[in-house]
Every structure is written in C-alpha cells, then in structure tokens.
Scaffold this motif. Structure first.
Motif, PDB file in Angstrom:
ATOM      1  N   GLY A  94       0.819  -1.205   0.000  1.00 28.92           N
ATOM      2  CA  GLY A  94       0.000   0.000   0.000  1.00 28.92           C
ATOM      3  C   GLY A  94       0.850   1.251   0.000  1.00 28.92           C
ATOM      4  N   THR A  95       0.244   2.338  -0.369  1.00 28.84           N
ATOM      5  CA  THR A  95       0.889   3.638  -0.337  1.00 28.84           C
ATOM      6  C   THR A  95      -0.041   4.623   0.358  1.00 28.84           C
ATOM      7  OG1 THR A  95      -0.068   4.249  -2.480  1.00 28.84           O
ATOM      8  CG2 THR A  95       2.129   3.231  -2.500  1.00 28.84           C
ATOM      9  N   SER A  96       0.487   5.770   0.710  1.00 28.02           N
ATOM     10  CA  SER A  96      -0.342   6.812   1.306  1.00 28.02           C
ATOM     11  C   SER A  96      -0.743   7.804   0.230  1.00 28.02           C
ATOM     12  CB  SER A  96       0.411   7.531   2.427  1.00 28.02           C
ATOM     13  OG  SER A  96      -0.385   8.560   2.970  1.00 28.02           O
ATOM     14  N   ALA A  97      -2.041   7.938   0.007  1.00 28.38           N
ATOM     15  CA  ALA A  97      -2.556   8.888  -0.977  1.00 28.38           C
ATOM     16  C   ALA A  97      -3.604   9.736  -0.272  1.00 28.38           C
ATOM     17  CB  ALA A  97      -3.163   8.147  -2.165  1.00 28.38           C
ATOM     18  N   ALA A  98      -3.193  10.878   0.236  1.00 32.03           N
ATOM     19  CA  ALA A  98      -4.076  11.691   1.069  1.00 32.03           C
ATOM     20  C   ALA A  98      -4.228  13.095   0.486  1.00 32.03           C
ATOM     21  CB  ALA A  98      -3.543  11.766   2.490  1.00 32.03           C
ATOM     22  N   ARG A  99      -5.443  13.371   0.037  1.00 32.59           N
ATOM     23  CA  ARG A  99      -5.746  14.681  -0.539  1.00 32.59           C
ATOM     24  C   ARG A  99      -7.166  15.086  -0.157  1.00 32.59           C
ATOM     25  NH1 ARG A  99      -3.373  11.712  -4.494  1.00 32.59           N
ATOM     26  NH2 ARG A  99      -5.314  11.286  -5.611  1.00 32.59           N
ATOM     27  N   PRO A 100      -7.518  16.362  -0.338  1.00 32.85           N
ATOM     28  CA  PRO A 100      -8.905  16.769  -0.111  1.00 32.85           C
ATOM     29  C   PRO A 100      -9.851  16.081  -1.093  1.00 32.85           C
ATOM     30  CG  PRO A 100      -7.453  18.680  -0.191  1.00 32.85           C
ATOM     31  CD  PRO A 100      -6.653  17.522  -0.660  1.00 32.85           C
ATOM     32  N   PHE A 101     -11.077  15.928  -0.698  1.00 32.07           N
ATOM     33  CA  PHE A 101     -12.068  15.209  -1.493  1.00 32.07           C
ATOM     34  C   PHE A 101     -12.143  15.699  -2.935  1.00 32.07           C
ATOM     35  CE2 PHE A 101     -16.471  15.144  -3.114  1.00 32.07           C
ATOM     36  CZ  PHE A 101     -16.601  13.763  -3.290  1.00 32.07           C
ATOM     37  N   GLU A 102     -12.197  17.004  -3.124  1.00 33.99           N
ATOM     38  CA  GLU A 102     -12.387  17.541  -4.473  1.00 33.99           C
ATOM     39  C   GLU A 102     -11.205  17.306  -5.399  1.00 33.99           C
ATOM     40  OE1 GLU A 102     -15.429  21.224  -4.351  1.00 33.99           O
ATOM     41  OE2 GLU A 102     -13.480  21.639  -3.414  1.00 33.99           O
ATOM     42  N   GLN A 103     -10.064  16.947  -4.837  1.00 34.54           N
ATOM     43  CA  GLN A 103      -8.877  16.718  -5.657  1.00 34.54           C
ATOM     44  C   GLN A 103      -8.698  15.252  -6.056  1.00 34.54           C
ATOM     45  OE1 GLN A 103      -5.363  18.381  -3.817  1.00 34.54           O
ATOM     46  NE2 GLN A 103      -6.351  20.349  -3.412  1.00 34.54           N
ATOM     47  N   VAL A 104      -9.631  14.398  -5.644  1.00 39.43           N
ATOM     48  CA  VAL A 104      -9.507  12.966  -5.937  1.00 39.43           C
ATOM     49  C   VAL A 104     -10.426  12.613  -7.098  1.00 39.43           C
ATOM     50  CG1 VAL A 104      -9.614  10.634  -5.024  1.00 39.43           C
ATOM     51  CG2 VAL A 104      -9.031  12.539  -3.511  1.00 39.43           C
ATOM     52  N   GLY A 105      -9.817  12.297  -8.236  1.00 45.87           N
ATOM     53  CA  GLY A 105     -10.587  11.924  -9.411  1.00 45.87           C
ATOM     54  C   GLY A 105     -10.853  10.434  -9.482  1.00 45.87           C
ATOM     55  N   ALA A 106     -11.575  10.037 -10.518  1.00 47.18           N
ATOM     56  CA  ALA A 106     -11.981   8.639 -10.672  1.00 47.18           C
ATOM     57  C   ALA A 106     -10.774   7.707 -10.758  1.00 47.18           C
ATOM     58  CB  ALA A 106     -12.862   8.486 -11.906  1.00 47.18           C
ATOM     59  N   GLU A 107      -9.742   8.117 -11.469  1.00 44.95           N
ATOM     60  CA  GLU A 107      -8.565   7.254 -11.623  1.00 44.95           C
ATOM     61  C   GLU A 107      -7.859   7.023 -10.289  1.00 44.95           C
ATOM     62  OE1 GLU A 107      -5.910   8.616 -14.612  1.00 44.95           O
ATOM     63  OE2 GLU A 107      -7.341   8.338 -16.244  1.00 44.95           O
ATOM     64  N   ALA A 108      -7.804   8.080  -9.461  1.00 45.66           N
ATOM     65  CA  ALA A 108      -7.155   7.946  -8.156  1.00 45.66           C
ATOM     66  C   ALA A 108      -7.946   7.017  -7.241  1.00 45.66           C
ATOM     67  CB  ALA A 108      -6.998   9.316  -7.501  1.00 45.66           C
ATOM     68  N   TRP A 109      -9.282   7.132  -7.283  1.00 44.19           N
ATOM     69  CA  TRP A 109     -10.108   6.229  -6.489  1.00 44.19           C
ATOM     70  C   TRP A 109      -9.875   4.780  -6.907  1.00 44.19           C
ATOM     71  CZ3 TRP A 109     -12.298   7.136  -2.072  1.00 44.19           C
ATOM     72  CH2 TRP A 109     -12.772   8.411  -1.753  1.00 44.19           C
ATOM     73  N   THR A 110      -9.902   4.547  -8.213  1.00 43.45           N
ATOM     74  CA  THR A 110      -9.742   3.191  -8.725  1.00 43.45           C
ATOM     75  C   THR A 110      -8.383   2.609  -8.365  1.00 43.45           C
ATOM     76  OG1 THR A 110     -11.256   3.620 -10.569  1.00 43.45           O
ATOM     77  CG2 THR A 110      -9.741   1.768 -10.802  1.00 43.45           C
ATOM     78  N   ALA A 111      -7.329   3.403  -8.562  1.00 41.32           N
ATOM     79  CA  ALA A 111      -5.971   2.922  -8.286  1.00 41.32           C
ATOM     80  C   ALA A 111      -5.805   2.563  -6.814  1.00 41.32           C
ATOM     81  CB  ALA A 111      -4.951   3.977  -8.694  1.00 41.32           C
ATOM     82  N   ASP A 112      -6.334   3.404  -5.916  1.00 42.52           N
ATOM     83  CA  ASP A 112      -6.169   3.161  -4.485  1.00 42.52           C
ATOM     84  C   ASP A 112      -6.949   1.933  -4.034  1.00 42.52           C
ATOM     85  OD1 ASP A 112      -4.682   4.682  -2.347  1.00 42.52           O
ATOM     86  OD2 ASP A 112      -6.588   4.386  -1.307  1.00 42.52           O
ATOM     87  N   LEU A 113      -8.179   1.803  -4.504  1.00 43.68           N
ATOM     88  CA  LEU A 113      -8.988   0.652  -4.127  1.00 43.68           C
ATOM     89  C   LEU A 113      -8.442  -0.633  -4.725  1.00 43.68           C
ATOM     90  CD1 LEU A 113     -12.487   2.315  -4.438  1.00 43.68           C
ATOM     91  CD2 LEU A 113     -11.545   1.338  -2.337  1.00 43.68           C
ATOM     92  N   ASP A 114      -7.944  -0.560  -5.957  1.00 40.87           N
ATOM     93  CA  ASP A 114      -7.357  -1.753  -6.581  1.00 40.87           C
ATOM     94  C   ASP A 114      -6.162  -2.254  -5.791  1.00 40.87           C
ATOM     95  OD1 ASP A 114      -9.174  -1.833  -8.630  1.00 40.87           O
ATOM     96  OD2 ASP A 114      -7.838  -1.008 -10.158  1.00 40.87           O
TER      97      ASP A 114
END
Length: 260
Positions: A94-114
């Motif tokens: 795992g990695t740490s990917a921490a940003r405000p909600f509005e800065q998280v796009g669909a690709e970032a959500w998918t990559a983190d959950l995957d």
C-alpha cells in the motif's frame, strides 16, 4: 515465547521494505519460510540478502503488481510450488494517498482501491485452497488508523483502509469454519521511507530521535514507532499464540487514535 510458526510458509506483500520486511525478518527468525512480494526486483533482492544474513533463511522473491489479479494468483502459485504450501498471508502492500475530497478523481479512487482493497481480497482468495489443504491458516490485513477515524484531506486512503477493515470482519466470519483466522492491524506513525521524507521536509535540522519524539506528533507514548514493533504484533496475530483471535483489529499507534 515461541510463536509456533516454524516450518510454516508466509506470503508477505509489500515485503521489500518497512513493515513488510520487518515482518519477514521476524517470521524467518522464528523458523518460517517467507515469500516477499513487491514490484521492484532490486529492492526485493536487497531485502532477501538482509533476510539471509540475519536469519539464514532463503526468501523467495516475487516481483508482482498487487493490484493485478493475475499477479496475485501467480505469486501464490509460485510460493506453493516452491515451498509446498501456504499457511500465512500478510496483506501489507500500500501507499499513502491523502488529498482533499475535491482533488480525488476517478482514476485515483480506482488505483487506491485496486491496490489496498482488491489486492488484499485477490491474494486472500488465491491462498484459500492452500490454507484449506493445510487445515487452516492466518491472514493479517495491514490498514491504518485513518480507516477508523478519517481526517480532513485523507482521501482516498482513509476510505480504502475503512473498506479493508470491513473486508477483515466479513472474511473472518466466512472462513472461520475452515480454521482460517483473519485479523487487521491499524498503523499510526511508524518509521518508514514516507515518514523519513516528512522528517527531511519539515525538520532536517533535527536528528531522527529528536524528530520522532517531537510532542507535536501528539503520540501519547511520546515517539514515532519502529517497523519492528508493528512486525511483533503481526507476528503474534499469525502465530499459534493467537489461535483464538479472529475478526479483530489492533491499533499500532502509541495511543494516537481516539478509538479502540
């Protein structure tokens, strides 16, 4: 106390550095066989050399992308073929990917959950036949205290980690009949490459001990933890010493979290 892992086989994702490597070192020192999984082959080779030097054990090195289901299946198959069985799985990648909600796009959500959720789920599915054949096993999902108490600008990591906790509880219910125990650890501030980068960025004038014990971290025990301290808890949870422990999570945070 002997952990009772001698002769058992452990797969550790994110096993080339930090908590993953510390866990591999601990289990190997206790007599387990270890397969370490990560993407960077050179880091894996360095880690394997360290394991050999400190424990005398030859670690199996597997370069794989945890977010890819086919890589998870391949890594587990290679481990079973090499050692003859799989008894322990530590889902640590795992990695740490921490940003405000509005800065998280669909690709970032998918990559983190995957990586953090689906990767753990796929590795867990892949080890099930081998654990059942061995009469049981133990899985530990490495998550973070942010999964229990998400803070501002903590996305998508805090959501992925919260999902990992739900995965842990659900798996523990489904797999208990097969004597497969599933637990989680929630990591706080533990020394890692990421924490060391924060140290160099925020307070390079301080020594590590001075930075680690800075009261501004808000850690009740007064310091940042060490990867070995996290490995000790993980080692206990996968061991026979924890034979009646499943479906729970343990905070490894020096008291930082506000919840149990």
């Amino acid at each position: 106390m002997e952990l009772g892992v001698k002769g058992k086989v452990a797969v550790i994702t994110g096993g080339s550095k930090g908590i993953g490597l510390a866990t591999a070192l601990l289990l190997a020192a206790e007599g387990a066989e270890v397969a370490i999984v990560a993407r960077e082959i050179e880091s894996l080779r360095v880690a394997a050399e360290q394991i050999k030097e400190q424990t005398g054990k030859e670690a199996l090195v597997i370069s794989a992308d945890v977010s890819k289901p086919e890589d998870a299946d391949r890594a587990v198959a290679l481990t079973a073929a090499h050692f003859g069985r799989v008894n322990i799985l530590v889902n640590n990648a795992g990695t740490s990917a921490a940003r405000p909600f509005e800065q998280v796009g669909a690709e970032a959500w998918t990559a983190d959950l995957d990586l953090k959720l689906l990767g753990a789920a796929q590795f867990s599915r892949a080890v099930l036949p081998h654990m059942r054949e061995s009469g049981g096993g133990a899985i530990v999902n490495v998550t973070a205290i942010g999964g229990k108490t998400p803070g501002a600008s903590s996305l998508p990591t805090s959501v992925s980690r919260a999902a990992g906790l739900a995965l842990t509880k659900a798996m523990s219910k489904d797999l208990a009949a097969d004597r497969i125990r599933v637990n989680a650890v929630c990591i706080g501030l533990i020394r890692s490459a990421q924490i060391e980068r924060m140290w160099q960025a925020k307070a390079p004038e301080l020594s590590w001990d001075e930075f680690a014990s800075d009261k501004r971290h808000g850690i009740p025990l007064g310091r940042i933890g060490d990867a070995k301290e996290a490995a000790n808890v993980i080692g206990f949870l996968v061991s026979d010493a924890a034979s009646f422990v499943t479906g729970t999570s343990v905070n490894i945070d020096g008291g930082l979290s506000a919840v149990l």
